[in-house]
Design an enzyme around this catalytic site. Structure first.
Site, short mmCIF file in Angstrom:
data_model
loop_
_atom_site.label_atom_id
_atom_site.label_comp_id
_atom_site.label_asym_id
_atom_site.label_seq_id
_atom_site.Cartn_x
_atom_site.Cartn_y
_atom_site.Cartn_z
N LYS A 175 -122.85 3.90 61.44
CA LYS A 175 -123.21 3.66 62.83
C LYS A 175 -122.33 4.50 63.76
O LYS A 175 -121.11 4.41 63.70
CB LYS A 175 -123.07 2.17 63.15
CG LYS A 175 -123.93 1.27 62.27
CD LYS A 175 -123.71 -0.20 62.52
CE LYS A 175 -122.31 -0.63 62.12
NZ LYS A 175 -122.12 -2.10 62.21
N THR A 207 -122.20 -6.20 74.38
CA THR A 207 -122.46 -5.68 73.03
C THR A 207 -121.75 -6.50 71.95
O THR A 207 -121.62 -6.03 70.82
CB THR A 207 -122.01 -4.21 72.93
OG1 THR A 207 -120.61 -4.13 73.29
CG2 THR A 207 -122.81 -3.32 73.86
N GLY A 209 -121.20 -8.67 68.97
CA GLY A 209 -122.02 -9.10 67.84
C GLY A 209 -123.11 -8.13 67.43
O GLY A 209 -123.96 -8.47 66.60
N THR A 210 -123.09 -6.90 67.96
CA THR A 210 -124.15 -5.96 67.60
C THR A 210 -124.13 -5.64 66.10
O THR A 210 -125.19 -5.50 65.48
CB THR A 210 -124.03 -4.66 68.41
OG1 THR A 210 -122.68 -4.18 68.35
CG2 THR A 210 -124.42 -4.87 69.86
N GLY A 211 -122.94 -5.49 65.52
CA GLY A 211 -122.86 -5.16 64.10
C GLY A 211 -123.39 -6.29 63.22
O GLY A 211 -124.15 -6.04 62.27
N CYS A 212 -122.99 -7.51 63.52
CA CYS A 212 -123.49 -8.67 62.77
C CYS A 212 -125.00 -8.78 62.91
O CYS A 212 -125.72 -9.01 61.93
CB CYS A 212 -122.84 -9.95 63.30
SG CYS A 212 -121.04 -9.98 63.29
#
Length: 268
Positions: A175, A207, A209-212
């Site tokens: 990412k 933004t 928690g975008t990865g989770c």
């Protein structure tokens, strides 16, 4: 409702990341989510204020009872905190869930900078978990830790892909959101080649928690039988829509609107 996802990750008391974001994401995309909680965090949009690890034996028990009864079509791991936790999770996967697709998000640092993986656990992550993964989803700082390489542009992202794949995962979604510029580029790498995803950057502080959210949304797609590239593409569209619809909560990095796909007006 189709596709069962067992999420093995930490809890976020603020509701924007971790298990809470995972549950919302899978549900919003029409899947069923079960959980094995690895740690409790006292957390809000301004940062992580405390971490309480869950005993590894109890993490394993959560996994075992869910898999024996409900089962899973995909697994997703997030915050694993330390080496004993990683060992327990990997042992559970090997015994109870061999062959089930695994999306492993190598969570190392929270949005506000708080470490979520003990430094001595990085080698355990590389040695035990990543080789079990169908897909790993590192951001650039995580990829730098995993590879020892400096990644400052798209060319270096592509150069790092071989080192990431060499860790043993069948695919890597690298990412690129940490790079500066008006465009956000993600690279999906497999032994067959690299697929490039690109979107305009959304300028926002919301933004958290975008990865989770992204990793869980991909896991939902795999659980529903989608090919990997299609699951990634749909998950990216979902995350983008959730950012654009963010409710504006908190004084720090605010949460997304995970319910962006939900229309209460459709209730009977």
């Amino acid at each position: 409702m189709t596709g069962r996802v067992l999420i093995i990750a930490g809890s976020d008391s603020g509701g924007g990341a971790g298990i809470q974001a995972d549950l919302k994401s899978v549900t919003a995309l029409g899947g069923y989510a079960a959980t094995a909680i690895t740690a409790l965090t006292a957390q809000n949009t301004e940062g992580v204020h405390g971490v309480l690890p869950i005993p590894p034996a109890f993490i394993r028990q959560q996994m075992d009872v869910v898999l024996r009864d409900i089962g899973a079509d995909a697994l997703k791991t997030g915050m694993l905190h330390d080496s004993p936790t990683i060992a327990a999770v990997c042992d559970g996967i090997a015994v109870e869930a061999p062959g089930i697709p695994l999306v492993a998000d190598p969570v190392m640092v929270a949005k506000g900078g708080h470490p979520l993986l003990q430094p001595d656990a990085v080698e355990a992550l590389k040695r035990r978990l990543i080789p079990l993964a169908t897909l790993i989803t590192p951001n650039l700082p995580e990829a730098e830790v995993l590879t020892g390489l400096r990644i400052t542009d798209e060319a270096e992202m592509q150069a790092a892909m071989s080192s990431l794949l060499a860790l043993g995962a069948r695919a890597v979604l690298l990412k690129g959101g940490h790079l500066e510029g008006p465009r956000v580029i993600d690279l999906l790498g497999t032994p067959q080649g690299i697929t490039r995803f690109e979107d305009s950057r959304i300028e926002t502080r919301h933004t958290h928690g975008t990865g989770c959210t992204l990793a869980s949304a991909i896991a939902a797609g795999l659980a529903q039988g989608m090919p990997l590239a299609e699951a990634v593409a749909r998950a990216r569209r979902y995350v983008r829509a959730a950012i654009l619809a963010a409710p504006g909560l908190g004084r720090g990095h605010g949460p997304l609107n995970h319910a962006v796909t939900v229309d209460p007006a459709r209730l009977p």
